[in-house]
Design an enzyme around this catalytic site. Sequence first.
Site, PDB file in Angstrom:
ATOM      1  N   ARG A  86       0.838  -1.194   0.000  1.00 53.87           N
ATOM      2  CA  ARG A  86       0.000   0.000   0.000  1.00 53.87           C
ATOM      3  C   ARG A  86       0.876   1.249   0.000  1.00 53.87           C
ATOM      4  NH1 ARG A  86      -1.844   0.695   4.359  1.00 53.87           N
ATOM      5  NH2 ARG A  86      -1.152  -1.171   5.455  1.00 53.87           N
ATOM      6  N   TYR A 229      -1.535  -3.329  -6.903  1.00 51.07           N
ATOM      7  CA  TYR A 229      -1.401  -4.067  -5.641  1.00 51.07           C
ATOM      8  C   TYR A 229      -2.719  -4.081  -4.853  1.00 51.07           C
ATOM      9  CZ  TYR A 229      -0.448  -5.143  -0.830  1.00 51.07           C
ATOM     10  OH  TYR A 229      -0.528  -5.696   0.416  1.00 51.07           O
ATOM     11  N   GLY A 230      -2.990  -5.207  -4.221  1.00 50.39           N
ATOM     12  CA  GLY A 230      -4.227  -5.461  -3.472  1.00 50.39           C
ATOM     13  C   GLY A 230      -4.840  -4.265  -2.777  1.00 50.39           C
ATOM     14  N   LYS A 238      -9.851  -2.129   1.584  1.00 51.76           N
ATOM     15  CA  LYS A 238      -9.514  -1.058   2.520  1.00 51.76           C
ATOM     16  C   LYS A 238     -10.235   0.246   2.165  1.00 51.76           C
ATOM     17  CE  LYS A 238      -7.316  -3.819   4.987  1.00 51.76           C
ATOM     18  NZ  LYS A 238      -5.928  -4.120   5.180  1.00 51.76           N
ATOM     19  N   HIS A 258     -10.567  -2.604  11.350  1.00 54.00           N
ATOM     20  CA  HIS A 258      -9.487  -3.453  10.818  1.00 54.00           C
ATOM     21  C   HIS A 258      -9.290  -4.609  11.804  1.00 54.00           C
ATOM     22  CE1 HIS A 258      -5.036  -3.593   9.239  1.00 54.00           C
ATOM     23  NE2 HIS A 258      -5.809  -4.443   8.606  1.00 54.00           N
ATOM     24  N   SER A 280      -1.355  -3.898  10.178  1.00 58.49           N
ATOM     25  CA  SER A 280      -1.046  -4.740   9.027  1.00 58.49           C
ATOM     26  C   SER A 280       0.174  -5.617   9.316  1.00 58.49           C
ATOM     27  CB  SER A 280      -0.770  -3.861   7.808  1.00 58.49           C
ATOM     28  OG  SER A 280      -1.914  -3.075   7.543  1.00 58.49           O
ATOM     29  N   CYS A 282       0.555  -7.952  11.495  1.00 58.38           N
ATOM     30  CA  CYS A 282       0.827  -8.147  12.924  1.00 58.38           C
ATOM     31  C   CYS A 282       0.019  -9.295  13.514  1.00 58.38           C
ATOM     32  CB  CYS A 282       0.585  -6.862  13.694  1.00 58.38           C
ATOM     33  SG  CYS A 282       1.826  -5.599  13.330  1.00 58.38           S
ATOM     34  N   GLY A 283      -0.535 -10.178  12.677  1.00 57.20           N
ATOM     35  CA  GLY A 283      -1.050 -11.419  13.231  1.00 57.20           C
ATOM     36  C   GLY A 283      -2.545 -11.658  13.178  1.00 57.20           C
ATOM     37  N   LYS A 284      -3.323 -10.882  12.428  1.00 58.19           N
ATOM     38  CA  LYS A 284      -4.775 -11.108  12.394  1.00 58.19           C
ATOM     39  C   LYS A 284      -5.122 -12.448  11.727  1.00 58.19           C
ATOM     40  CE  LYS A 284      -5.681  -7.229  10.383  1.00 58.19           C
ATOM     41  NZ  LYS A 284      -4.282  -6.764  10.409  1.00 58.19           N
ATOM     42  N   ASP A 305      -9.597  -9.869   8.533  1.00 62.01           N
ATOM     43  CA  ASP A 305      -9.006  -8.544   8.297  1.00 62.01           C
ATOM     44  C   ASP A 305      -9.942  -7.377   8.606  1.00 62.01           C
ATOM     45  OD1 ASP A 305      -6.540  -7.210   7.331  1.00 62.01           O
ATOM     46  OD2 ASP A 305      -7.823  -6.432   5.744  1.00 62.01           O
ATOM     47  N   ASN A 395       6.195  -8.865   1.690  1.00 65.47           N
ATOM     48  CA  ASN A 395       4.745  -8.616   1.648  1.00 65.47           C
ATOM     49  C   ASN A 395       4.079  -9.428   0.535  1.00 65.47           C
ATOM     50  OD1 ASN A 395       2.352  -7.337   2.632  1.00 65.47           O
ATOM     51  ND2 ASN A 395       2.404  -5.926   0.877  1.00 65.47           N
ATOM     52  N   ARG A 397       1.729 -12.235  -1.028  1.00 71.04           N
ATOM     53  CA  ARG A 397       0.376 -12.516  -0.522  1.00 71.04           C
ATOM     54  C   ARG A 397      -0.267 -13.689  -1.240  1.00 71.04           C
ATOM     55  NH1 ARG A 397      -1.943  -8.900   3.656  1.00 71.04           N
ATOM     56  NH2 ARG A 397      -0.202  -7.497   4.032  1.00 71.04           N
ATOM     57  N   ARG A 428       2.934  -4.657  17.405  1.00 72.31           N
ATOM     58  CA  ARG A 428       4.218  -5.359  17.378  1.00 72.31           C
ATOM     59  C   ARG A 428       5.179  -4.525  18.210  1.00 72.31           C
ATOM     60  NH1 ARG A 428       6.614  -9.003  13.460  1.00 72.31           N
ATOM     61  NH2 ARG A 428       4.659  -9.287  12.353  1.00 72.31           N
ATOM     62  N   PHE A 522       1.435 -17.835  17.989  1.00 68.19           N
ATOM     63  CA  PHE A 522       0.645 -18.740  17.141  1.00 68.19           C
ATOM     64  C   PHE A 522      -0.327 -19.565  18.002  1.00 68.19           C
ATOM     65  CE2 PHE A 522       4.638 -17.736  14.915  1.00 68.19           C
ATOM     66  CZ  PHE A 522       4.090 -17.085  13.826  1.00 68.19           C
ATOM     67  N   GLY A 523      -0.309 -20.900  17.895  1.00 66.10           N
ATOM     68  CA  GLY A 523      -1.286 -21.730  18.617  1.00 66.10           C
ATOM     69  C   GLY A 523      -1.289 -21.497  20.116  1.00 66.10           C
ATOM     70  N   ASN A 525      -1.143 -18.713  21.530  1.00 67.54           N
ATOM     71  CA  ASN A 525      -1.929 -17.522  21.865  1.00 67.54           C
ATOM     72  C   ASN A 525      -3.292 -17.899  22.440  1.00 67.54           C
ATOM     73  OD1 ASN A 525       0.151 -15.839  21.033  1.00 67.54           O
ATOM     74  ND2 ASN A 525      -0.617 -15.701  18.935  1.00 67.54           N
TER      75      ASN A 525
HETATM   76  P1  GTP Z   1      -2.528  -7.926   7.132  1.00 67.45           P
HETATM   77  O1  GTP Z   1      -3.102  -8.895   6.172  1.00 67.45           O
HETATM   78  O2  GTP Z   1      -1.423  -7.126   6.547  1.00 67.45           O
HETATM   79  O3  GTP Z   1      -3.543  -7.050   7.766  1.00 67.45           O
HETATM   80  O4  GTP Z   1      -1.732  -8.799   8.266  1.00 67.45           O
HETATM   81  P2  GTP Z   1      -2.254  -9.687   9.501  1.00 67.45           P
HETATM   82  O5  GTP Z   1      -2.512  -8.806  10.673  1.00 67.45           O
HETATM   83  O6  GTP Z   1      -3.340 -10.596   9.089  1.00 67.45           O
HETATM   84  O7  GTP Z   1      -0.922 -10.523   9.863  1.00 67.45           O
HETATM   85  P3  GTP Z   1      -0.611 -12.079   9.650  1.00 67.45           P
HETATM   86  O8  GTP Z   1      -1.471 -12.968  10.498  1.00 67.45           O
HETATM   87  O9  GTP Z   1      -0.577 -12.368   8.209  1.00 67.45           O
HETATM   88  O10 GTP Z   1       0.863 -12.137  10.244  1.00 67.45           O
HETATM   89  C1  GTP Z   1       1.905 -11.343   9.733  1.00 67.45           C
HETATM   90  C2  GTP Z   1       3.241 -11.932  10.111  1.00 67.45           C
HETATM   91  O11 GTP Z   1       3.340 -12.053  11.538  1.00 67.45           O
HETATM   92  C3  GTP Z   1       3.438 -13.331   9.544  1.00 67.45           C
HETATM   93  O12 GTP Z   1       4.754 -13.455   9.083  1.00 67.45           O
HETATM   94  C4  GTP Z   1       3.209 -14.234  10.734  1.00 67.45           C
HETATM   95  O13 GTP Z   1       3.931 -15.430  10.637  1.00 67.45           O
HETATM   96  C5  GTP Z   1       3.659 -13.380  11.911  1.00 67.45           C
HETATM   97  N1  GTP Z   1       2.908 -13.720  13.153  1.00 67.45           N
HETATM   98  C6  GTP Z   1       1.571 -13.875  13.281  1.00 67.45           C
HETATM   99  N2  GTP Z   1       1.231 -14.239  14.534  1.00 67.45           N
HETATM  100  C7  GTP Z   1       2.386 -14.308  15.228  1.00 67.45           C
HETATM  101  C8  GTP Z   1       2.705 -14.640  16.591  1.00 67.45           C
HETATM  102  O14 GTP Z   1       1.846 -14.947  17.419  1.00 67.45           O
HETATM  103  N3  GTP Z   1       4.033 -14.581  16.939  1.00 67.45           N
HETATM  104  C9  GTP Z   1       5.000 -14.247  16.040  1.00 67.45           C
HETATM  105  N4  GTP Z   1       6.263 -14.213  16.463  1.00 67.45           N
HETATM  106  N5  GTP Z   1       4.741 -13.941  14.746  1.00 67.45           N
HETATM  107  C10 GTP Z   1       3.458 -13.970  14.352  1.00 67.45           C
HETATM  108  C1  SPV Z   2      -3.070  -4.624   5.138  1.00 69.37           C
HETATM  109  O1  SPV Z   2      -2.076  -4.027   4.685  1.00 69.37           O
HETATM  110  O2  SPV Z   2      -3.582  -4.344   6.238  1.00 69.37           O
HETATM  111  C2  SPV Z   2      -3.675  -5.728   4.365  1.00 69.37           C
HETATM  112  C3  SPV Z   2      -3.256  -5.902   2.995  1.00 69.37           C
HETATM  113  O3  SPV Z   2      -4.562  -6.405   4.853  1.00 69.37           O
HETATM  114  S1  SPV Z   2      -4.003  -4.716   1.955  1.00 69.37           S
HETATM  115  O4  SPV Z   2      -5.228  -5.284   1.414  1.00 69.37           O
HETATM  116  O5  SPV Z   2      -3.051  -4.467   0.911  1.00 69.37           O
HETATM  117  O6  SPV Z   2      -4.316  -3.527   2.704  1.00 69.37           O
HETATM  118 MN    MN Z   3      -5.019  -5.765   6.917  1.00 70.67          MN
END
Ligand code: GTP
Ligand code: SPV
Ligand code: MN
Length: 613
Positions: A86, A229-230, A238, A258, A280, A282-284, A305, A395, A397, A428, A522-523, A525
Amino acid sequence: MTITDPDARTAATMSGAEITDEALAAWVREIAELTQPDAIHVCDGSQEEYDRLTDELVEAGTFIRLDESRRPRSFLARSEPSDVARVESRTFICSEKEVDAGPTNNWVDPAQMRAELAEVFAGSMRGRTMYVVPFSMGPVGGPISRVGVELTDSPYVVVSMRIMTRMGAEALAQVGRGADWVPAVHSVGMPLVDDDGLRREDVPWPCNDTKYIVHYPETREIWSYGSGYGGNALLGKKAYALRIASVLGRDEGWLAEHMLVLKITGPDGRVYHLAAAFPSACGKTNLAMLRPTIPGWKVETIGDDIAWMRPGEDGRLYAINPEAGFFGVAPGTGEMTNPTAVAALEHDVVFTNVALTDDGDVWWEGLTDEVPAHLTDWQGQAWTPDSGRPAAHPNSRFTVRADQAPSIAPEWEDLGGVPLDVILFGGRRATNVPLVAESFDWEHGVFIGATVSSEQTAAAEGAVGALRRDPFAMLPFCGYNMADYWGHWLAMGERLGSHAPRIFQVNWFRKGADGSYLWPGFGDNARVLEWALRRVNGEVDAVEAPTGRLPRPQDLNLEGLELTDEQLEALFAVDRASWLAEADLTEEYFAQFGDRLPAEMTRQLDQLRARLG
Ligand code: GTP
Ligand code: SPV
Ligand code: MN
């Protein structure tokens, strides 16, 4: 075709579905006159149409068809290296008054922006097809759902919109029935015919160095130029579901956020729903697809998302996922971290900017522990583990339909949404912010959301790792003045009263002195979610810290984890001096909002300082 008009100054040929709505037909004509495409195709959203477009994308070199036996009906797209995220610096909220966009958005006077856009869009689709893409955010016809129509000269966008939204004839019929629709115009900004009528060859990923992602919040319009780009180009996501919808929510008494939404079932069979806002990358997506490591708990996915949320008749807050697919971060997605996503990606996926294996499949950092000896990287270059650069763009996807996730909840398309028990705010943060803290009340929760800082990721242009404020994970997505947005959240809290979800702050990313993550994430959490739900149920007490309520050591399930006492302490440490310094920064941050800042936010800051002593 009803939109053929003898007076029309566009010579474009027409194909596809029929437009019956006069206003839509007139707008399509107007944009075609401006952008001058060779052809117009009205999308019906059928499989046949999708297959034809993907064939054309393969033909054009935009898509590489992956090996049919390894990754059926799936494709790899490689973008221009400059068009991978973005572009926040080119994203504009063009409200009539600058103050209504607020200090956190780029603002340009709408009249001036319209003049600029009229120039860049003039003839921008020459030599291309303009696709009319009707879409619904949320299940078609649902009480919370909304429709829109994107005009785009990018078949990559059309194909992606079919995965990410309910796209096609049914959404078009909603427009025909008189539903309000949001117009969205998108052009990659690379016409194939120049001013002298000279044709040029197309490239696999057309785009333009000049980019505009423009929103007119008062008239609810979107214009996007120069990027494929997306987040810049799939305008239902968005641009509509957050920037425009946040304004609709402000005006109509609901919330566009978000946030992921998940359903979680406890060992006793009780069902809860949770929404979480993390910036973005950060783990959603990962949390939405979580596979709990603690026995008895089950997580199912509603959305990963975006959430649209409104109070229901019973006074509780209900959330829907307005999207129909996942546009997820590839790197870091593997069997150990997110097996659900790995399973969702077995077939019918569009990958963008990941690496290609020699046998026609995809790979990215974190997919497997074993790194392939040879790959073609995201830019099409030969790659080996010694290349010294990532094989997949950070980034990169995947785009996949939501119902391909084995974790998808049966209720994910429930028209009225699911009632929320808990809202999480996170970011983060290598330091300062504990693994989990419960807010004292809704207002304090809003303060927590408003003051979130997070290290920047590759999801947007800018320096990765730089700490910045990202309130409610909405910094790039709030379509109006951020201070008014906090006021709207406070007002929603008053309306929800005792039915309001409980708000918690989480941080999976705290690091130890050696620079490694303290929490396995991850799990695991799920352990944090379990504690939050036990708090909701009043099953456990908590420890009062200045920044929120922390778990008592005996209440957080750590069984089977190899955490030392020092690590545990470091995960929950609240360092007063750093928090006081952060409070000073918050005061500075708030100052830019002037008298738009709700008094409650200042009160919360005073109280935080008082608690810190
Ligand atoms: P957008 O699609 O950009 O909004 O991102 P998102 O918030 O959905 O993040 P996503 O779950 O794709 O995670 C982004 C990155 O963070 C990935 O590389 C994951 O592997 C990493 N990640 C997610 N959850 C965790 C966690 O609990 N711990 C750690 N260390 N990394 C994590
Ligand atoms: C984000 O950046 O928060 C995403 C990817 O989920 S995008 O659709 O490009 O915004
Ligand atoms: Mn997002």
